[in-house]
Write a protein that holds these residues in place. Structure first.
Motif, PDB file in Angstrom:
ATOM      1  N   TYR A   3      47.761  38.255  37.923  1.00  7.15           N
ATOM      2  CA  TYR A   3      47.201  38.669  39.201  1.00  7.15           C
ATOM      3  C   TYR A   3      48.304  39.060  40.168  1.00  7.15           C
ATOM      4  O   TYR A   3      49.360  38.442  40.184  1.00  7.15           O
ATOM      5  CB  TYR A   3      46.392  37.518  39.806  1.00  7.15           C
ATOM      6  CG  TYR A   3      45.195  37.147  38.973  1.00  7.15           C
ATOM      7  CD1 TYR A   3      44.001  37.841  39.122  1.00  7.15           C
ATOM      8  CD2 TYR A   3      45.263  36.129  38.028  1.00  7.15           C
ATOM      9  CE1 TYR A   3      42.894  37.507  38.357  1.00  7.15           C
ATOM     10  CE2 TYR A   3      44.167  35.791  37.262  1.00  7.15           C
ATOM     11  CZ  TYR A   3      42.985  36.486  37.429  1.00  7.15           C
ATOM     12  OH  TYR A   3      41.894  36.166  36.676  1.00  7.15           O
ATOM     13  N   ARG A   4      47.963  40.037  40.986  1.00  9.62           N
ATOM     14  CA  ARG A   4      48.891  40.409  42.051  1.00  9.62           C
ATOM     15  C   ARG A   4      48.781  39.367  43.168  1.00  9.62           C
ATOM     16  O   ARG A   4      49.769  38.935  43.730  1.00  9.62           O
ATOM     17  CB  ARG A   4      48.512  41.804  42.571  1.00  9.62           C
ATOM     18  CG  ARG A   4      49.543  42.450  43.439  1.00  9.62           C
ATOM     19  CD  ARG A   4      49.451  43.974  43.324  1.00  9.62           C
ATOM     20  NE  ARG A   4      48.168  44.487  43.765  1.00  9.62           N
ATOM     21  CZ  ARG A   4      47.946  45.067  44.935  1.00  9.62           C
ATOM     22  NH1 ARG A   4      48.934  45.201  45.801  1.00  9.62           N
ATOM     23  NH2 ARG A   4      46.761  45.524  45.258  1.00  9.62           N
ATOM     24  N   PHE A   5      47.545  38.952  43.457  1.00  7.54           N
ATOM     25  CA  PHE A   5      47.306  37.945  44.492  1.00  7.54           C
ATOM     26  C   PHE A   5      46.468  36.820  43.876  1.00  7.54           C
ATOM     27  O   PHE A   5      45.375  37.093  43.379  1.00  7.54           O
ATOM     28  CB  PHE A   5      46.525  38.540  45.669  1.00  7.54           C
ATOM     29  CG  PHE A   5      47.158  39.778  46.249  1.00  7.54           C
ATOM     30  CD1 PHE A   5      48.416  39.719  46.847  1.00  7.54           C
ATOM     31  CD2 PHE A   5      46.500  40.996  46.205  1.00  7.54           C
ATOM     32  CE1 PHE A   5      49.002  40.854  47.381  1.00  7.54           C
ATOM     33  CE2 PHE A   5      47.064  42.139  46.737  1.00  7.54           C
ATOM     34  CZ  PHE A   5      48.326  42.071  47.326  1.00  7.54           C
ATOM     35  N   ASP A   6      46.992  35.610  43.928  1.00  8.73           N
ATOM     36  CA  ASP A   6      46.249  34.490  43.346  1.00  8.73           C
ATOM     37  C   ASP A   6      45.672  33.624  44.456  1.00  8.73           C
ATOM     38  O   ASP A   6      46.391  32.876  45.122  1.00  8.73           O
ATOM     39  CB  ASP A   6      47.172  33.666  42.439  1.00  8.73           C
ATOM     40  CG  ASP A   6      46.372  32.692  41.579  1.00  8.73           C
ATOM     41  OD1 ASP A   6      45.168  32.476  41.881  1.00  8.73           O
ATOM     42  OD2 ASP A   6      46.933  32.158  40.611  1.00  8.73           O
ATOM     43  N   SER A  57      42.450  44.038  49.612  1.00  8.04           N
ATOM     44  CA  SER A  57      42.137  44.398  48.231  1.00  8.04           C
ATOM     45  C   SER A  57      40.783  43.795  47.831  1.00  8.04           C
ATOM     46  O   SER A  57      39.983  44.427  47.143  1.00  8.04           O
ATOM     47  CB  SER A  57      43.274  43.939  47.319  1.00  8.04           C
ATOM     48  OG  SER A  57      42.822  43.328  46.169  1.00  8.04           O
ATOM     49  N   LEU A  58      40.516  42.574  48.331  1.00  9.71           N
ATOM     50  CA  LEU A  58      39.238  41.920  48.041  1.00  9.71           C
ATOM     51  C   LEU A  58      38.081  42.716  48.652  1.00  9.71           C
ATOM     52  O   LEU A  58      37.065  42.964  47.997  1.00  9.71           O
ATOM     53  CB  LEU A  58      39.283  40.517  48.661  1.00  9.71           C
ATOM     54  CG  LEU A  58      38.457  39.425  48.021  1.00  9.71           C
ATOM     55  CD1 LEU A  58      38.794  39.286  46.553  1.00  9.71           C
ATOM     56  CD2 LEU A  58      38.720  38.099  48.746  1.00  9.71           C
ATOM     57  N   THR A  92      43.151  40.536  42.098  1.00 10.18           N
ATOM     58  CA  THR A  92      43.088  39.363  42.977  1.00 10.18           C
ATOM     59  C   THR A  92      42.221  38.281  42.351  1.00 10.18           C
ATOM     60  O   THR A  92      41.097  38.545  41.924  1.00 10.18           O
ATOM     61  CB  THR A  92      42.506  39.757  44.358  1.00 10.18           C
ATOM     62  OG1 THR A  92      43.341  40.772  44.900  1.00 10.18           O
ATOM     63  CG2 THR A  92      42.493  38.580  45.312  1.00 10.18           C
ATOM     64  N   ARG A  93      42.778  37.086  42.291  1.00  9.42           N
ATOM     65  CA  ARG A  93      42.036  35.988  41.668  1.00  9.42           C
ATOM     66  C   ARG A  93      41.312  35.162  42.719  1.00  9.42           C
ATOM     67  O   ARG A  93      41.933  34.685  43.667  1.00  9.42           O
ATOM     68  CB  ARG A  93      43.006  35.101  40.900  1.00  9.42           C
ATOM     69  CG  ARG A  93      42.326  33.979  40.152  1.00  9.42           C
ATOM     70  CD  ARG A  93      43.378  33.278  39.328  1.00  9.42           C
ATOM     71  NE  ARG A  93      42.827  32.159  38.612  1.00  9.42           N
ATOM     72  CZ  ARG A  93      43.511  31.078  38.323  1.00  9.42           C
ATOM     73  NH1 ARG A  93      44.764  30.963  38.704  1.00  9.42           N
ATOM     74  NH2 ARG A  93      42.963  30.105  37.654  1.00  9.42           N
ATOM     75  N   ALA A 102      45.987  40.963  50.357  1.00 11.67           N
ATOM     76  CA  ALA A 102      45.065  40.340  49.395  1.00 11.67           C
ATOM     77  C   ALA A 102      43.627  40.475  49.879  1.00 11.67           C
ATOM     78  O   ALA A 102      42.726  40.812  49.102  1.00 11.67           O
ATOM     79  CB  ALA A 102      45.420  38.866  49.196  1.00 11.67           C
ATOM     80  N   GLU A 121      51.477  38.305  51.957  1.00 11.53           N
ATOM     81  CA  GLU A 121      50.498  38.809  50.974  1.00 11.53           C
ATOM     82  C   GLU A 121      49.067  38.570  51.436  1.00 11.53           C
ATOM     83  O   GLU A 121      48.121  39.065  50.816  1.00 11.53           O
ATOM     84  CB  GLU A 121      50.697  38.094  49.629  1.00 11.53           C
ATOM     85  CG  GLU A 121      51.961  38.525  48.908  1.00 11.53           C
ATOM     86  CD  GLU A 121      52.127  37.814  47.574  1.00 11.53           C
ATOM     87  OE1 GLU A 121      51.513  36.749  47.365  1.00 11.53           O
ATOM     88  OE2 GLU A 121      52.881  38.339  46.752  1.00 11.53           O
ATOM     89  N   ALA A 178      37.072  41.619  41.745  1.00  8.13           N
ATOM     90  CA  ALA A 178      38.330  41.215  42.391  1.00  8.13           C
ATOM     91  C   ALA A 178      39.437  41.100  41.343  1.00  8.13           C
ATOM     92  O   ALA A 178      40.563  41.562  41.546  1.00  8.13           O
ATOM     93  CB  ALA A 178      38.140  39.881  43.109  1.00  8.13           C
TER      94      ALA A 178
END
Ligand SMILES: Cc1ncc(COP(=O)(O)O)c(C=O)c1O
Length: 468
Positions: free
Chosen positions: A106-109, A456-457, A419-420, A453, A449, A414
């Motif tokens: 993931y890019r964003f967790d 992106s979501l 994104t997680r 994030a 981030e 997502a």
């Protein structure tokens, strides 16, 4: 990979993980690139000045990394010929690794769970470890005290009194490797005293339910509403004499057990001779006012208090505590367990005694509050139709939507966008049709981030909605 010297190629091949000192990041990235074969034997590395410019670090960091990898045999160097890869995979047996194939990255967790691992006080911990090795009495190096290292129990009892309002002496504290280990041992004790089922919050932390079940105790779900555990529903079940509760900050909804419910829960324990396991996993971090005191401080004869450093320092340390007194000690006497390494306990004791643990908590409280505020602002901007919940404390919050939404679908959208997130429903025992919620953890995401994030979501949610 053949001789690479273009600017773009090296920044693609070497990804710095952002953990620790820069020269160690460069070293890890290079070692990994060589081991994986992405940079093959014979490849000439760029001059340190050039690689430093490409990676955005100092030349010193690169020369240090090169030097280390020359020492380890991955690289070779000669004056006038530069530095090249001297290791080929076949010259040593390959390192066996757990397969990560199929595990999404993931890019964003934003999954809840981890604290800010970048902020782990590495230097302080190392200093404390060194001090502990020097000062631990010789007797401390023998077989450990099963209850835990006494100086740590003393410091912990002082800490729990002043910061969590617990009623505790060093004798009531038992050191274990975390909340999960404590719960495992307590469940064995519950079974030995004839209690084979325990009420758990629904929704609740899945891993702890698995721990309980694996100790042979059945979990019985009791719903949670906006005031926390529904104590009336618990009381209706006269087969239940034990309950696990996250009173200060319910996991995952984030609600605080309401004052009236706290009293009702204690009253339930008094009437039924009940045992309350209070999972106090992240209560140190509260942003609107001081942390809510523990239930244990209101009824120490009925409540076992559980905590660990998993949220305050790192789950990699493996140190936790439980506080049990009076008849609750029987649960431990009728089960077995052991604490973490005495040297680790002594290290943590050094950290506490030097005041560094308190300072770390204060700094983290400020850091998490700032990040939470950024998250709230980003959510209000990007996802204005969602309702924020449970944001007053801890390292996660919830977002719920008034309309009926397929949160599993949104989670996949997502994920596909990098994104997680975790749907609230993932923590449920009984599916609840009205569960239009997701959980966002912000403990371990970098401040810069947060806004991207959430952007992106929002984009992923919008495209999932239009393609539905
Ligand atoms: C609800 C809850 N309880 C307890 C813990 C800590 O468990 P342990 O100390 O076993 O790491 C966590 C950590 O994520 C948690 O989410």
């Amino acid at each position: 990979m053949a001789r690479q010297s273009t600017r773009a190629a090296w920044t693609v091949v070497l990804t710095l993980d952002g953990l620790g000192k820069l020269h160690q990041q460069v070293e890890r990235a290079l070692r990994e690139a060589v081991r994986s074969g992405r940079v093959s034997s014979g490849t000439v590395l760029p001059p340190s000045r050039e690689l430093a410019a490409q990676l955005g670090c100092s030349r010193w960091a690169v020369t240090q990394a090169y030097g280390q990898l020359v020492t380890e045999g991955y690289l070779a160097t000669r004056v006038g010929s530069g530095t090249w890869v001297s290791w080929s995979g076949s010259s040593r047996p390959p390192v066996r690794r757990t397969s990560t194939a199929g595990v999404p990255t993931y890019r964003f967790d934003l999954a809840p769970g981890a604290p800010d691992l970048r902020a782990f006080p590495r230097t302080r911990w190392a200093e404390a470890a060194r001090a502990a090795s020097r000062t631990i009495p010789t007797a401390g190096l023998g077989y450990p005290d099963e209850q835990g290292y006494l100086p740590l129990r003393e410091l912990m009892s002082d800490y729990l009194q002043r910061s969590r309002g617990a009623i505790v002496t060093a004798d009531d504290v038992v050191i274990r490797s975390g909340v999960s280990a404590s719960v495992r041992q307590l469940c064995t004790g519950l079974r030995a005293t004839g209690i084979d089922r325990i009420a758990v919050e629904d929704p609740g932390w899945t891993r702890l339910r698995a721990v309980i079940e694996s100790a042979g105790v059945r979990t019985e779900p009791v719903p949670v509403d906006q005031h926390g555990l529904d104590v009336e529903r618990l009381a209706r079940r006269d087969d239940l004499r034990a309950v696990l509760v996250t009173a200060a900050h319910q996991f995952p909804t984030g609600v605080v057990l309401a004052p009236q419910r706290r009293l009702e829960l204690i009253e339930w324990a008094r009437r039924h001779g009940g045992v309350i396991l209070e999972d106090d996993y992240d209560a140190e971090f509260r942003y609107d006012r001081s942390p809510v005191g523990t239930l244990q401080g209101m009824a120490p004869e009925h409540v076992v208090l559980l905590g660990s450093v998993s949220k305050t320092l790192s789950p990699a340390i493996g140190i936790g505590w439980l506080v049990a007194q009076g008849r609750l000690r029987e649960l431990l006497e009728r089960s077995s367990g052991h604490g973490p390494s005495t040297l680790d306990q002594a290290t943590f004791a050094e950290l506490m005694a030097a005041g560094a643990y308190d300072r770390h908590l204060r700094a983290m409280q400020r850091r998490y509050k700032r990040r939470r505020d950024q998250l709230l602002a980003a959510v209000r901007r990007e996802l204005p139709t969602w309702t924020i919940g449970g944001a007053a404390a801890g390292l996660h919050l919830t977002l719920t939507h008034p309309a009926s939404l397929d949160t599993a679908r949104l989670t996949v959208a997502a994920r596909d966008a990098g994104t997680r997130i975790v749907p609230l429903a993932a923590y449920r025992i009984h599916a609840n049709g009205s569960d239009n919620g997701i959980v966002l953890g912000y403990g371990n995401i970098a401040d810069n981030e947060v806004a991207p994030a959430i952007q992106s979501l929002a984009t992923a949610f919008a495209s999932a909605a239009t393609s539905a």
